[in-house]
Design an enzyme around this catalytic site. Structure first.
Site, PDB file in Angstrom:
ATOM      1  N   ASP A  25      49.493 -21.573   2.031  1.00  0.00           N
ATOM      2  CA  ASP A  25      48.888 -20.548   2.896  1.00  0.00           C
ATOM      3  C   ASP A  25      47.441 -20.891   3.257  1.00  0.00           C
ATOM      4  O   ASP A  25      46.739 -21.533   2.481  1.00  0.00           O
ATOM      5  CB  ASP A  25      48.943 -19.195   2.154  1.00  0.00           C
ATOM      6  CG  ASP A  25      48.669 -18.031   3.088  1.00  0.00           C
ATOM      7  OD1 ASP A  25      48.735 -18.207   4.313  1.00  0.00           O
ATOM      8  OD2 ASP A  25      48.381 -16.935   2.575  1.00  0.00           O
ATOM      9  N   ASN A  73      58.421 -15.606   9.621  1.00  0.00           N
ATOM     10  CA  ASN A  73      57.485 -16.390  10.451  1.00  0.00           C
ATOM     11  C   ASN A  73      57.913 -16.518  11.917  1.00  0.00           C
ATOM     12  O   ASN A  73      57.121 -16.932  12.765  1.00  0.00           O
ATOM     13  CB  ASN A  73      57.255 -17.788   9.863  1.00  0.00           C
ATOM     14  CG  ASN A  73      56.358 -17.780   8.639  1.00  0.00           C
ATOM     15  OD1 ASN A  73      56.451 -18.651   7.780  1.00  0.00           O
ATOM     16  ND2 ASN A  73      55.465 -16.802   8.538  1.00  0.00           N
TER      17      ASN A  73
HETATM   18  C1  FPP Z   1      50.879 -20.405   6.216  1.00  0.00           C
HETATM   19  O1  FPP Z   1      49.549 -20.406   6.702  1.00  0.00           O
HETATM   20  C2  FPP Z   1      51.560 -21.629   6.624  1.00  0.00           C
HETATM   21  C3  FPP Z   1      52.724 -21.680   7.351  1.00  0.00           C
HETATM   22  C4  FPP Z   1      53.440 -20.469   7.792  1.00  0.00           C
HETATM   23  C5  FPP Z   1      53.315 -22.976   7.769  1.00  0.00           C
HETATM   24  C6  FPP Z   1      53.286 -24.076   6.744  1.00  0.00           C
HETATM   25  C7  FPP Z   1      53.729 -25.326   7.411  1.00  0.00           C
HETATM   26  C8  FPP Z   1      53.209 -26.548   7.195  1.00  0.00           C
HETATM   27  C9  FPP Z   1      52.178 -26.822   6.179  1.00  0.00           C
HETATM   28  C10 FPP Z   1      53.623 -27.712   8.039  1.00  0.00           C
HETATM   29  C11 FPP Z   1      54.987 -28.245   7.880  1.00  0.00           C
HETATM   30  C12 FPP Z   1      55.477 -28.394   6.477  1.00  0.00           C
HETATM   31  C13 FPP Z   1      55.933 -29.531   5.904  1.00  0.00           C
HETATM   32  C14 FPP Z   1      56.561 -29.444   4.563  1.00  0.00           C
HETATM   33  C15 FPP Z   1      55.815 -30.864   6.525  1.00  0.00           C
HETATM   34  P1  FPP Z   1      49.102 -19.326   7.780  1.00  0.00           P
HETATM   35  O2  FPP Z   1      49.396 -19.869   9.128  1.00  0.00           O
HETATM   36  O3  FPP Z   1      49.762 -18.021   7.487  1.00  0.00           O
HETATM   37  O4  FPP Z   1      47.563 -19.256   7.530  1.00  0.00           O
HETATM   38  P2  FPP Z   1      46.636 -17.968   7.723  1.00  0.00           P
HETATM   39  O5  FPP Z   1      47.095 -16.939   6.742  1.00  0.00           O
HETATM   40  O6  FPP Z   1      45.276 -18.486   7.408  1.00  0.00           O
HETATM   41  O7  FPP Z   1      46.770 -17.538   9.162  1.00  0.00           O
END
Ligand code: FPP
Length: 245
Positions: A25, A73
């Site tokens: 996150d 998501n």
């Molecule tokens: C949460 O941060 C992250 C996600 C919903 C996506 C995670 C995906 C990756 C790291 C890329 C692909 C994965 C792999 C395994 C190659 P957020 O967007 O909710 O952050 P925020 O809370 O700061 O907005």
């Protein structure tokens, strides 16, 4: 690999948790803080995933599970969802090329039926290759929700009961675990959530019953090997009693 100097947060590498799970996150906030689009945060997060997964393998963990995309998501803007799917394709392609050489096994946990054909084919290929050998295992939770997983397991179990393959009164906790996406994988010993949020957000709800939780304010793209070691060292100071004394 172990730090050169013994730091207070250095874990005991001879006594590591078998299974670490991470809620990746903070990508969006990281991007904002750097004046970049959210997509750039996910790209940075994907690089961190690569670094941490490699390190977990190097130090001898058995299982790493990461939350890449939840059943919730899909509510995000279409271009952000597409950016995450494209990153997954890129990293799965890379994994397919290297997993045999690097002895990395991969599994996908989640409802993959709604993914586009290309991503679905990459997921299937990754899992097929993984079945051929043993080694460090990375589980990627994709279109994953803990409640969805439990519901899916209940439906499969009910179908097995209807077809005479299972009997309701004989179902045990371990038998139920075999209906989950994570069948065959031990429950996570340690769940890490970076970015300062203090909740599980529908992650591994069944499997986390006795997991130790570790929270840090560091945003996922800034999460480092040292941070992982800090989390493992903290875990090693916990007393796990599983309801006993
Ligand atoms: C949460 O941060 C992250 C996600 C919903 C996506 C995670 C995906 C990756 C790291 C890329 C692909 C994965 C792999 C395994 C190659 P957020 O967007 O909710 O952050 P925020 O809370 O700061 O907005």
């Amino acid at each position: 690999m172990p730090f050169k100097k013994k730091a207070p947060e250095e874990p005991d590498f001879q006594n590591l948790p078998r299974h670490v799970a991470i809620i990746m996150d903070g990508n969006g906030r990281w991007a904002k803080a750097h004046g970049l689009p959210r997509k750039a945060g996910h790209a940075a997060g994907a690089e961190t995933f690569r670094t941490i997964a490699t390190y977990c393998k190097d130090i001898g963990l058995e299982y790493l599970t990461v939350y890449a995309f939840s059943t919730e998501n899909w509510k995000r803007p279409a271009d952000e969802v597409q950016a995450i799917m494209d990153l997954l394709k890129k990293y799965l392609r890379e994994a397919i090329e290297k997993m045999e050489r690097d002895r990395i096994k991969m599994r996908l946990f989640g409802d993959l039926s709604v993914l586009d054909e290309e991503l679905l084919a990459l997921c299937r290929e990754t899992e097929e290759i993984s079945e051929r050998y043993e080694g460090f295992q990375v589980n990627i939770c994709l279109n994953y929700g803990g409640r969805d997983e439990i519901l899916h397991a209940c439906k499969s179990f009910a179908e097995d009961c209807l077809s005479g393959k299972a009997v309701p009164s004989e179902l045990t906790e371990s038998g139920f675990s075999d209906y989950l996406y994570s069948a065959g994988v031990p429950d996570p010993d340690l769940i890490i959530r970076p970015s300062g949020e203090l909740r599980l957000s529908n992650f591994l709800l069944w499997q986390s019953a006795y997991s130790e939780l570790y929270f840090t304010d560091v945003l996922w793209p800034d999460f480092s090997k040292e941070e992982l070691c800090r989390a493992i060292a903290a875990y090693q100071h916990r007393s796990r009693r599983y309801g006993g004394v």
